[in-house]
Design an enzyme around this catalytic site. Sequence first.
Site, PDB file in Angstrom:
ATOM      1  N   VAL A   1       2.517   7.980  -8.705  1.00 12.06           N
ATOM      2  CA  VAL A   1       3.785   8.549  -8.233  1.00 12.06           C
ATOM      3  C   VAL A   1       4.918   7.873  -9.001  1.00 12.06           C
ATOM      4  CG1 VAL A   1       5.319   8.853  -6.269  1.00 12.06           C
ATOM      5  CG2 VAL A   1       2.844   9.065  -5.966  1.00 12.06           C
TER       6      VAL A   1
ATOM      7  N   ASP B   1       2.422  -3.016   4.239  1.00 13.36           N
ATOM      8  CA  ASP B   1       3.134  -4.094   3.559  1.00 13.36           C
ATOM      9  C   ASP B   1       4.487  -3.665   3.026  1.00 13.36           C
ATOM     10  OD1 ASP B   1       0.968  -5.673   4.064  1.00 13.36           O
ATOM     11  OD2 ASP B   1       0.335  -5.912   1.983  1.00 13.36           O
TER      12      ASP B   1
ATOM     13  N   ALA C   1      -2.984  -6.976   7.234  1.00 13.73           N
ATOM     14  CA  ALA C   1      -3.755  -5.763   7.491  1.00 13.73           C
ATOM     15  C   ALA C   1      -3.641  -5.283   8.941  1.00 13.73           C
ATOM     16  CB  ALA C   1      -5.215  -5.988   7.109  1.00 13.73           C
TER      17      ALA C   1
ATOM     18  N   GLU D   1      -8.416 -19.822   0.300  1.00 16.96           N
ATOM     19  CA  GLU D   1      -9.771 -19.282   0.229  1.00 16.96           C
ATOM     20  C   GLU D   1     -10.350 -19.368  -1.180  1.00 16.96           C
ATOM     21  OE1 GLU D   1      -9.147 -16.258   4.022  1.00 16.96           O
ATOM     22  OE2 GLU D   1      -9.066 -15.473   1.973  1.00 16.96           O
TER      23      GLU D   1
ATOM     24  N   GLY E   1      -4.630   2.217   1.046  1.00  9.88           N
ATOM     25  CA  GLY E   1      -4.987   0.890   1.513  1.00  9.88           C
ATOM     26  C   GLY E   1      -5.303   0.947   3.000  1.00  9.88           C
ATOM     27  N   PHE E   2      -5.140  -0.170   3.689  1.00  5.80           N
ATOM     28  CA  PHE E   2      -5.446  -0.206   5.118  1.00  5.80           C
ATOM     29  C   PHE E   2      -4.605   0.808   5.902  1.00  5.80           C
ATOM     30  CE2 PHE E   2      -6.863  -4.565   3.980  1.00  5.80           C
ATOM     31  CZ  PHE E   2      -8.162  -4.461   4.434  1.00  5.80           C
TER      32      PHE E   2
ATOM     33  N   GLY F   1      -0.896   6.136  -1.242  1.00  2.91           N
ATOM     34  CA  GLY F   1      -1.631   4.880  -1.099  1.00  2.91           C
ATOM     35  C   GLY F   1      -2.758   5.001  -0.097  1.00  2.91           C
TER      36      GLY F   1
END
Length: 460
Positions: A85, A306, A323, A176, A19-20, A17
Site C-alpha cells: 500500500v 501496534d 499482541a 530473549e 498480523g495479530f 496487514g
Amino acid sequence: MDTNLPRTSQPRIVIIGCGFAGLRLAKDLADAPVQVVVIDRNNYHNFQPLLYQVATGALEADSIAYPIRKIFAGQPNFFYRMADVQRVDAAANTLTTNIGDIRYDHLIIATGSVTNFFGLESIEQNAMQIKSVPNALNLRSYLFQNFEKAILTEDPARRQALMNVVVVGGGPTGVEICGSLAEMRKDVLPKDYPELDLKQMEIYLIEAGAEVLGPMSKDSQVQAKGYLEEMGIHIRLNTSAKHFEDGKLYYSDTEFIRTENLIWAAGVNGAALEGLPEAAVARNKRVNVDTLNRVLGFQNVYAIGDVANMATDEMPRGYPMLAPVAIQQAEQLADNLQRLLRGETLKPFKYTNKGSMAIVGRNRAVVDLPGDKHFGGFFGWLTWLFVHLMTLVGFRNKVVTLVGWGISYFSSDKALRLIIRPYKRNDFKSDKGLATAIHNAATPEYNPSVPAPNAPVVGG
C-alpha cells in the site's frame, strides 16, 4: 480499479496487514454480511514473538509462518491481495497500491510497527534487526558466517569482533535473544567450532534505561537480570549506543565494544500510511484513534494494533504495542462494525490486562499476572511455552514447534545451523544515505576500514 475484486452490494472492509490484529479481525468477520479484503506484502502470517528462535537456529521459519490463503480457506466473504500500500486517499475512499487502486467502504489500518533507530544512521545501515522472517534468516546466516570467518583469521582483535555479539534493547526481544545466544554459546558452538575458544565469545546487552524488561514488575526485572548474569551476559544499563562502524559499537565518543554482530532491539515506531493528515499521526508514527479505534477526523477509517495510538486517562501515551492489545482491539472492532451495520450503538474499547511474560532460557522465565502476582523459573518457563504454542496459527505449526522444542530441551542442541542464503551487508562508509529498503536486500561484501586511533577497547 479494485484489482479484479468481485463487485457486491455488501460493504467492503479493507484490512491492511495480516498480523495479530488484522488476522483476528478478518476471522471475526467471517459470518458478517460484508466483503473482507486483506492486503499484505507477504502471503503469510508470521508469529513475531518466536522470530528470535528462527534467528538462533532453534526453529525453522515455516514453523512460525502460515499461508494467509490457507488460514482463510472456506471463508466465502474473504479475499486476499498481495500488495504494497503506497498511500490512502480518504476523500475518495481509495487505496493506491503497487497492483492498482482498491476502493473501500471501511478501511482498517493494521500495519503494525517498524524498527526505530532514533536517527542513528550508522546503526540503521549496519545493525541487524528481528522484525520479519527475512530479518531472522539474515541474522542466522550472518552469525554463522562470522564464525566461519573467525576460524580463518589470525588477527586476535578481528576474531574477537567476529565472535562477540551486542544486543541493544533490554525489552523482551533483547532479553530473549541474549538468553538464546548464551545457550548456543554453551551447548552448540563448541561442538561446531572446536578450533575456536568460545570462552572468548562475549555477549553484551545494552539498555538505555535503568532496568531490563522496563514495562514488567520489579520482581520480574530483578529475576530476569539475575538469570542473564548467571548465563554470562554482560549487562550495561543506563547506556546508549551512539555509533557503529568498522566493527566497533561506540557508547561514548571514545569507548566502544568490538563486534561485527550488532542486533538492534531497542525500539519501534508505528507504520503509519502516507496520505493521512498530519494531525492524525503521532510523533512516533502511530495513528491517533478514539476509543472506537476510529482515526481522528474520519468516520470510516480505523487503526488497530501496534500502529494505533489510543490515548486515554489511564494510558496517556497510548496502549502498549503488545499482541494481546492488538487482538482485543480487533475483537472489539469486529463487534462494532457489525453493530454499525445493524444501526446499534458502538462500544468503546477497554483493554483487559491478562499479564505479560518473557523467557530467558531453559527453565528460566518470568511471568506477571494482574493483581501484582509474579512467578518465574521452571513453572514460568512452562507457562511461556504453553501460551506461545497455543497462540501459533495452524495445527502443523503447533506440532512442529513442540517437537522442535522437545528435541532442543533433551539434546541441548539446535540443529538448524544452516547458511542457506549467505547474507552480506553494506559498509556504511561506502554507502552513506542508502535507503533502508535497499539495504535490507543488498549483497555487497562488508569490508571494515581503518579503525579509530587510541580508542579504549572493551571485549578484546
